[in-house]
Design a protein around this motif. Structure first.
Motif, PDB file in Angstrom:
ATOM      1  N   ARG A 226       0.671  -1.143  -0.032  1.00  0.00           N
ATOM      2  CA  ARG A 226      -0.035   0.064  -0.054  1.00  0.00           C
ATOM      3  C   ARG A 226       0.666   1.166   0.004  1.00  0.00           C
ATOM      4  O   ARG A 226       0.748   2.151  -0.884  1.00  0.00           O
ATOM      5  N   SER A 227       1.613   1.414   1.051  1.00  0.00           N
ATOM      6  CA  SER A 227       2.532   2.556   1.264  1.00  0.00           C
ATOM      7  C   SER A 227       3.891   2.713   0.659  1.00  0.00           C
ATOM      8  O   SER A 227       4.234   3.690  -0.086  1.00  0.00           O
ATOM      9  N   GLY A 228       4.323   1.575   0.230  1.00  0.00           N
ATOM     10  CA  GLY A 228       5.749   1.438  -0.537  1.00  0.00           C
ATOM     11  C   GLY A 228       5.517   1.691  -1.827  1.00  0.00           C
ATOM     12  O   GLY A 228       6.354   2.645  -2.348  1.00  0.00           O
ATOM     13  N   SER A 229       4.209   1.380  -2.300  1.00  0.00           N
ATOM     14  CA  SER A 229       4.258   1.702  -3.728  1.00  0.00           C
ATOM     15  C   SER A 229       3.968   2.954  -3.924  1.00  0.00           C
ATOM     16  O   SER A 229       4.242   3.637  -4.856  1.00  0.00           O
ATOM     17  N   ALA A 230       3.194   3.552  -3.157  1.00  0.00           N
ATOM     18  CA  ALA A 230       2.997   5.090  -3.146  1.00  0.00           C
ATOM     19  C   ALA A 230       4.030   6.009  -3.102  1.00  0.00           C
ATOM     20  O   ALA A 230       4.200   6.925  -3.704  1.00  0.00           O
ATOM     21  N   ILE A 231       4.867   5.673  -2.236  1.00  0.00           N
ATOM     22  CA  ILE A 231       6.085   6.132  -2.098  1.00  0.00           C
ATOM     23  C   ILE A 231       6.942   6.376  -3.256  1.00  0.00           C
ATOM     24  O   ILE A 231       7.467   7.266  -3.796  1.00  0.00           O
ATOM     25  N   THR A 232       7.151   5.069  -3.878  1.00  0.00           N
ATOM     26  CA  THR A 232       7.887   5.207  -5.347  1.00  0.00           C
ATOM     27  C   THR A 232       7.119   5.777  -6.375  1.00  0.00           C
ATOM     28  O   THR A 232       8.024   6.569  -6.911  1.00  0.00           O
ATOM     29  N   ALA A 233       5.714   5.861  -6.191  1.00  0.00           N
ATOM     30  CA  ALA A 233       5.202   6.400  -7.326  1.00  0.00           C
ATOM     31  C   ALA A 233       5.134   8.059  -7.150  1.00  0.00           C
ATOM     32  O   ALA A 233       5.405   8.673  -7.990  1.00  0.00           O
ATOM     33  N   GLN A 234       5.238   8.595  -5.972  1.00  0.00           N
ATOM     34  CA  GLN A 234       5.414   9.922  -5.504  1.00  0.00           C
ATOM     35  C   GLN A 234       6.869  10.512  -6.070  1.00  0.00           C
ATOM     36  O   GLN A 234       6.642  11.424  -6.652  1.00  0.00           O
ATOM     37  N   ILE A 235       7.941   9.693  -5.518  1.00  0.00           N
ATOM     38  CA  ILE A 235       9.042  10.234  -6.000  1.00  0.00           C
ATOM     39  C   ILE A 235       9.187   9.951  -7.708  1.00  0.00           C
ATOM     40  O   ILE A 235       9.803  11.035  -8.212  1.00  0.00           O
ATOM     41  N   GLY A 236       8.865   8.841  -8.359  1.00  0.00           N
ATOM     42  CA  GLY A 236       8.968   8.838  -9.513  1.00  0.00           C
ATOM     43  C   GLY A 236       7.980   9.976 -10.257  1.00  0.00           C
ATOM     44  O   GLY A 236       8.746  10.464 -11.227  1.00  0.00           O
ATOM     45  N   VAL A 237       7.023  10.351  -9.944  1.00  0.00           N
ATOM     46  CA  VAL A 237       6.284  11.481 -10.647  1.00  0.00           C
ATOM     47  C   VAL A 237       7.094  12.696 -10.437  1.00  0.00           C
ATOM     48  O   VAL A 237       6.949  13.489 -11.344  1.00  0.00           O
ATOM     49  N   MET A 238       7.654  12.753  -9.257  1.00  0.00           N
ATOM     50  CA  MET A 238       8.443  14.195  -9.272  1.00  0.00           C
ATOM     51  C   MET A 238       9.596  14.093 -10.106  1.00  0.00           C
ATOM     52  O   MET A 238      10.047  14.982 -10.587  1.00  0.00           O
ATOM     53  N   ARG A 239      10.105  12.750 -10.356  1.00  0.00           N
ATOM     54  CA  ARG A 239      11.256  12.545 -11.654  1.00  0.00           C
ATOM     55  C   ARG A 239      10.638  12.875 -12.775  1.00  0.00           C
ATOM     56  O   ARG A 239      11.255  13.739 -13.612  1.00  0.00           O
ATOM     57  N   VAL A 240       9.669  12.609 -12.989  1.00  0.00           N
ATOM     58  CA  VAL A 240       8.772  12.885 -14.427  1.00  0.00           C
ATOM     59  C   VAL A 240       8.510  14.290 -14.542  1.00  0.00           C
ATOM     60  O   VAL A 240       8.717  14.736 -15.800  1.00  0.00           O
ATOM     61  N   THR A 241       8.223  14.853 -13.596  1.00  0.00           N
ATOM     62  CA  THR A 241       7.736  16.250 -13.693  1.00  0.00           C
ATOM     63  C   THR A 241       9.070  17.469 -13.230  1.00  0.00           C
ATOM     64  O   THR A 241       8.995  18.480 -13.102  1.00  0.00           O
ATOM     65  N   GLU A 242      10.244  16.660 -13.427  1.00  0.00           N
ATOM     66  CA  GLU A 242      11.452  17.298 -13.061  1.00  0.00           C
ATOM     67  C   GLU A 242      11.303  18.152 -11.810  1.00  0.00           C
ATOM     68  O   GLU A 242      12.414  19.096 -11.554  1.00  0.00           O
ATOM     69  N   GLU A 243      10.721  17.701 -10.782  1.00  0.00           N
ATOM     70  CA  GLU A 243      10.652  18.461  -9.443  1.00  0.00           C
ATOM     71  C   GLU A 243      12.070  18.074  -8.802  1.00  0.00           C
ATOM     72  O   GLU A 243      12.652  18.846  -8.038  1.00  0.00           O
ATOM     73  N   LEU A 244      12.416  16.811  -9.056  1.00  0.00           N
ATOM     74  CA  LEU A 244      13.813  16.431  -8.241  1.00  0.00           C
ATOM     75  C   LEU A 244      14.968  17.255  -8.833  1.00  0.00           C
ATOM     76  O   LEU A 244      15.921  17.549  -8.112  1.00  0.00           O
ATOM     77  N   ASP A 245      14.988  17.490 -10.200  1.00  0.00           N
ATOM     78  CA  ASP A 245      15.930  18.522 -10.805  1.00  0.00           C
ATOM     79  C   ASP A 245      15.935  19.766 -10.278  1.00  0.00           C
ATOM     80  O   ASP A 245      16.787  20.433  -9.726  1.00  0.00           O
ATOM     81  N   ALA A 246      14.625  20.226 -10.081  1.00  0.00           N
ATOM     82  CA  ALA A 246      14.510  21.705  -9.447  1.00  0.00           C
ATOM     83  C   ALA A 246      15.061  21.589  -7.956  1.00  0.00           C
ATOM     84  O   ALA A 246      15.655  22.674  -7.502  1.00  0.00           O
ATOM     85  N   MET A 247      14.854  20.738  -7.369  1.00  0.00           N
ATOM     86  CA  MET A 247      15.319  20.578  -5.849  1.00  0.00           C
ATOM     87  C   MET A 247      16.840  20.583  -5.918  1.00  0.00           C
ATOM     88  O   MET A 247      17.489  21.461  -4.960  1.00  0.00           O
ATOM     89  N   SER A 248      17.488  20.034  -6.732  1.00  0.00           N
ATOM     90  CA  SER A 248      18.833  19.826  -7.002  1.00  0.00           C
ATOM     91  C   SER A 248      19.489  21.208  -7.140  1.00  0.00           C
ATOM     92  O   SER A 248      20.404  21.632  -6.584  1.00  0.00           O
ATOM     93  N   VAL A 249      18.724  22.119  -8.188  1.00  0.00           N
ATOM     94  CA  VAL A 249      19.276  23.119  -8.556  1.00  0.00           C
ATOM     95  C   VAL A 249      19.153  24.377  -7.353  1.00  0.00           C
ATOM     96  O   VAL A 249      19.856  25.077  -7.199  1.00  0.00           O
ATOM     97  N   MET A 250      18.041  24.074  -6.530  1.00  0.00           N
ATOM     98  CA  MET A 250      17.704  24.918  -5.519  1.00  0.00           C
ATOM     99  C   MET A 250      18.517  24.795  -4.157  1.00  0.00           C
ATOM    100  O   MET A 250      18.708  25.459  -3.054  1.00  0.00           O
TER     101      MET A 250
END
Length: 376
Positions: A226-250
Motif C-alpha cells: 500500500r504505502s511502499g508503492s505510493a512512496i515510489t510513485a510519488q518520487i517517480g512522478v517528481m522525477r517525471v515532472t522534473e521536481e527532483l531536478d529543481a530541488m537539486s538546482v535550489m
C-alpha cells in the motif's frame, strides 16, 4: 483553417530520364481525407524500385508531416535519393525519420538467448543496487545526525503528513486482514486440538503465532503493497515532472527532505500498526475459539500473559520498526531510479513492491534465527 490540398504524384519520363514530382499536402489529415490514398500507396510501392537516376522533387509539396514523410521514405527504401529537390524543412523531417530507423526497413534479428549473459547481468545489477542501498543508508545516517543537531529545522510537516497517510489511513485494511487471519488460524487449529483433547492450547498457538510472527509480517506486507508503492510513485512522478531536478538546482537535499521523513514515519508507524494488527487478530481468534471450542473471552485473556512471554511482544514491535525502515529505504531507492517516462514509473513501482516484500521475508527469517531463544 484552410482545407488540405489533395496529395498527388506526377511522373514524367523523357529521353530515358524519370522525373517524379510530389504535389499537395502530404499530411495525416490530407491522406485521411483523400479518397485515393490507397492508390497513392500503391504508386509509391511501385516507385520503390525506381532507378538511382530518377529525379525527385518536393517543390510542389505545400505541407509535410511525419506520416506523409514515412510513406515517401518507404518508397526511397530508407535512404535519400541521389537526385532530390527539397527545402531545408523537408530535409529535417527526413533526417529525423532516418535517426529513428538506422538500419532501414529490414526486420532486425533478435539476439540469441544467452543464459550466462543474463545471469551475469542480473548479478551485476544486484551488486549495483546493493551499493546504492548502502550509499543511501550512509546518507540517511548523516541526515539523522543533522536532524538531531537542529531539530527545529527538521521536516516535521513531512514527517507528520507521512505518519498520517502511512499509519492512520492503513488502520482499516490492517484491522480487516488481521481479524480474518485470526479467525482462519483459530478455526484450523481448533479442529486439530479438539482431536487430541488439547483445546486450551489454542491460547498458546494463537498468541505466539500472532504476536511473534504473523502480526509483524502481515502488517509489513500490507504496508509494502500500500504505502511502499505510493512512496515510489510519488518520487517517480517528481522525477517525471522534473521536481527532483529543481530541488537539486535550489540546493535542497533529496535525502533530508524526501527519504528521511518517510523512514522516520514508517519507523514510528509500523510498531503501532503491528500492535493494532495483533489486537484485531487476537480478537478474531478469540471469537472463533468461543464458537468452536466454547472458550470464553475472559479465560483467553487470563491465559494469554502466561502463554506468551512479554519478550515476544517487544520482539514483534522491534520487527515492525525494522521492517518499516527497510520498506521506506527500498521504496525511496526505486523511486529515485525511475526515469522520466511513464513506462519506467510503472516498472519501478512494481519492482519496489516485489522487492520490499522479499526484503521483509528475508529480514524476518534472519531475525527468527538470531532471536530463536528469546521469549521461548
Amino acid at each position: 483553417m484552410d482545407r488540405p490540398t489533395t496529395p498527388a504524384i506526377d511522373i514524367k519520363r523523357q529521353d530515358g530520364t524519370c522525373r517524379i514530382a510530389l504535389q499537395g499536402d502530404w499530411t495525416a489529415l490530407a491522406l485521411a481525407d483523400c479518397g485515393g490514398a490507397r492508390d497513392l500507396r500503391s504508386q509509391l510501392k511501385s516507385l520503390a524500385n525506381a532507378p538511382d537516376s530518377a529525379e525527385w522533387t518536393l517543390a510542389g509539396v505545400d505541407r509535410l508531416d511525419h506520416i506523409g514523410a514515412q510513406l515517401i521514405w518507404q518508397a526511397w527504401q530508407g535512404k535519400l535519393p541521389t537526385h532530390l529537390t527539397a527545402d531545408e524543412g523537408q530535409h529535417r523531417v527526413f533526417a529525423r525519420i532516418a535517426s529513428l530507423k538506422t538500419d532501414g526497413w529490414k526486420k532486425r534479428m533478435v539476439d540469441r538467448f544467452n543464459p550466462i549473459t543474463v545471469l551475469g547481468a542480473g548479478i551485476l545489477s544486484m551488486f549495483m543496487q546493493l551499493a546504492n542501498g548502502v550509499t543511501m543508508l550512509g546518507q540517511l545516517a548523516f541526515d539523522l545526525l543533522r536532524f538531531l543537531r537542529a531539530p527545529q529545522r527538521g521536516p516535521w510537516r513531512e514527517i507528520s503528513a507521512n505518519i498520517y497517510s502511512i499509519g492512520y489511513k492503513a488502520l482499516g485494511i490492517t484491522a480487516l486482514v488481521g481479524f480474518l487471519i485470526g479467525i482462519v488460524l483459530s478455526y484450523l487449529s481448533a479442529n486439530q486440538l479438539r482431536t487430541f483433547g488439547a483445546s486450551t492450547f489454542i491460547v498458546n498457538i494463537l498468541g505466539m503465532a500472532v504476536i511473534r510472527e504473523l502480526g509483524p509480517v502481515l502488517a509489513a506486507i500490507l504496508i509494502a503493497g500500500r504505502s511502499g508503492s505510493a512512496i515510489t510513485a510519488q518520487i517517480g512522478v517528481m522525477r517525471v515532472t522534473e521536481e527532483l531536478d529543481a530541488m537539486s538546482v535550489m540546493g535542497i537535499s533529496h535525502g533530508f527532505r524526501l527519504i528521511m521523513p518517510r523512514v522516520i514515519a514508517l519507523a514510528v508507524s509500523m510498531p503501532l500498526l503491528v500492535a493494532w494488527t495483533d489486537l484485531l487478530a487476537l480478537l478474531g481468534g478469540m471469537t472463533a475459539a468461543r464458537l468452536q471450542l466454547d472458550i470464553s473471552y475472559s479465560y483467553f485473556l487470563r491465559q494469554l500473559p502466561d502463554a506468551v512471554p512479554v519478550a515476544n511482544l517487544w520482539l514483534g514491535l522491534g520487527k515492525g520498526a525494522v521492517f518499516g525502515v527497510l520498506i521506506a529505504l527500498t521504496a525511496c531507492h526505486f523511486g529515485l531510479r525511475i526515469k522520466p517516462n511513464t513506462q519506467s514509473l510503472g516498472a519501478g513501482t512494481t519492482a519496489s513492491v516485489v522487492t520490499s516484500i522479499t526484503v521483509v521475508i528475508v529480514a524476518d527469517a534472519i531475525i527468527a534465527i538470531l532471536f530463536k531463544d528469546v521469549g521461548i
